[in-house]
Design an enzyme around this catalytic site. Structure first.
Site, PDB file in Angstrom:
ATOM      1  N   LEU B  63       0.852  -1.312   0.125  1.00 50.60           N
ATOM      2  CA  LEU B  63       0.151   0.048   0.091  1.00 50.60           C
ATOM      3  C   LEU B  63       0.876   1.261   0.044  1.00 50.60           C
ATOM      4  CD1 LEU B  63      -3.228   1.083   0.545  1.00 50.60           C
ATOM      5  CD2 LEU B  63      -2.288   1.446   2.908  1.00 50.60           C
ATOM      6  N   PRO B  64       1.396   1.698  -1.240  1.00 49.01           N
ATOM      7  CA  PRO B  64       2.305   3.075  -1.165  1.00 49.01           C
ATOM      8  C   PRO B  64       1.326   4.223  -0.841  1.00 49.01           C
ATOM      9  CG  PRO B  64       2.279   1.541  -3.256  1.00 49.01           C
ATOM     10  CD  PRO B  64       1.299   0.904  -2.453  1.00 49.01           C
ATOM     11  N   HIS B  65       1.881   4.802  -0.189  1.00 46.19           N
ATOM     12  CA  HIS B  65       1.217   6.166   0.192  1.00 46.19           C
ATOM     13  C   HIS B  65       2.198   7.092   0.870  1.00 46.19           C
ATOM     14  CE1 HIS B  65       1.056   3.718   4.196  1.00 46.19           C
ATOM     15  NE2 HIS B  65       0.878   4.875   4.676  1.00 46.19           N
ATOM     16  N   ALA B  66       1.772   8.305   1.061  1.00 41.93           N
ATOM     17  CA  ALA B  66       2.572   9.284   1.731  1.00 41.93           C
ATOM     18  C   ALA B  66       1.702  10.080   2.913  1.00 41.93           C
ATOM     19  CB  ALA B  66       3.369  10.097   0.932  1.00 41.93           C
TER      20      ALA B  66
END
Lengths: 95, 145
Positions: B63-66
């Site tokens: 789950l790529p996120h920033a």
């Protein structure tokens, strides 16, 4: 029982971890609160335990050095059996 | 029913050079439909360098996120499957779901459904096995509540 779910930003992964912890607690049959937060805000909460990734545990150990808080490293935030094992350990330690 | 991911935000590819490329490809729909800016894509990649691979939440899944910021205009998700898998710091990932969060709460309902979906490992296997985004959409509609 109060558990913190900690990740880098406190919005994505820690939210998923929180859901997994809540499900584990339901399955074990224990009541409590789970709060998701980022690492810098984590010490602002009182908790019995902190769940986070192995990458953050070293940092968390320093932050929680003088507090009576158990730290648990979780490799896969969505792995119910892994999380359940750690929640069970926490429950047993409170007996 | 809780909102899941529109077909226009889904892609299937055979392989990717590395996780950085996979995340850039996975983010394309969110860039195209103006949910995020390039800065957000870079922030997601930098975050892995900084914090390690904890966004790999399940086997084969990341789950790529920033952090929520001005680089996010609208909260949303996009999905990419990489059939052959790609290495993310020692973990093989075949399914990426990119999370763009405008603030710290607007995506909560969406993530709760995603969390439930991920706890059943078979769901990840079944999505990765799909050869069309239509099939992926069918699975999400059936099991993402």
């Amino acid at each position: 029982m109060k558990i913190l779910a900690v990740c880098g930003f406190g919005v994505g992964s820690s939210m998923i971890l929180k859901m997994t912890i809540q499900k584990a607690m339901r399955e074990i049959g224990v009541e409590g609160d789970v709060i998701n937060t980022d690492i810098s805000d984590s010490t602002g909460h009182n908790a019995d335990a902190v769940f986070s990734s192995p990458d953050f545990i070293g940092d968390l150990e320093k932050r929680f050095k003088n507090k009576d808080v158990k730290l648990y490293a979780i490799k896969r935030y969505s792995d119910l059996s892994e999380v359940k094992e750690k929640v069970q350990d926490l429950v047993d330690s409170k007996k | 029913m809780a909102q899941n991911i529109p077909e226009s935000h889904m892609q299937i590819i055979r392989s990717a050079k590395n996780y950085e490329e996979a995340i850039r490809v996975a983010s394309k729909p969110l860039l195209e439909y103006d949910y995020i800016t390039e800065e957000y894509v870079q922030a997601m990649i930098d975050s892995i360098e900084e914090h390690g691979p904890y966004i790999v939440l399940a086997d084969d899944f990341a789950l790529p996120h920033a952090r929520p910021s001005e680089a996010v205009k609208e909260t949303g998700l996009s999905l990419l499957t990489v059939k052959e898998g790609v290495d993310l710091k020692g973990n093989t990932v075949k399914l990426f779901v990119v999370l763009a969060a405008k603030d710290s709460s607007s995506h909560n309902e969406m993530l709760q459904s995603l969390a439930e979906f991920l706890m059943d490992k078979q769901n990840i296997k079944d999505v990765v096995a799909c050869n069309t985004v239509k099939d992926i959409k069918t699975i999400l509609n059936e099991r993402w509540n």
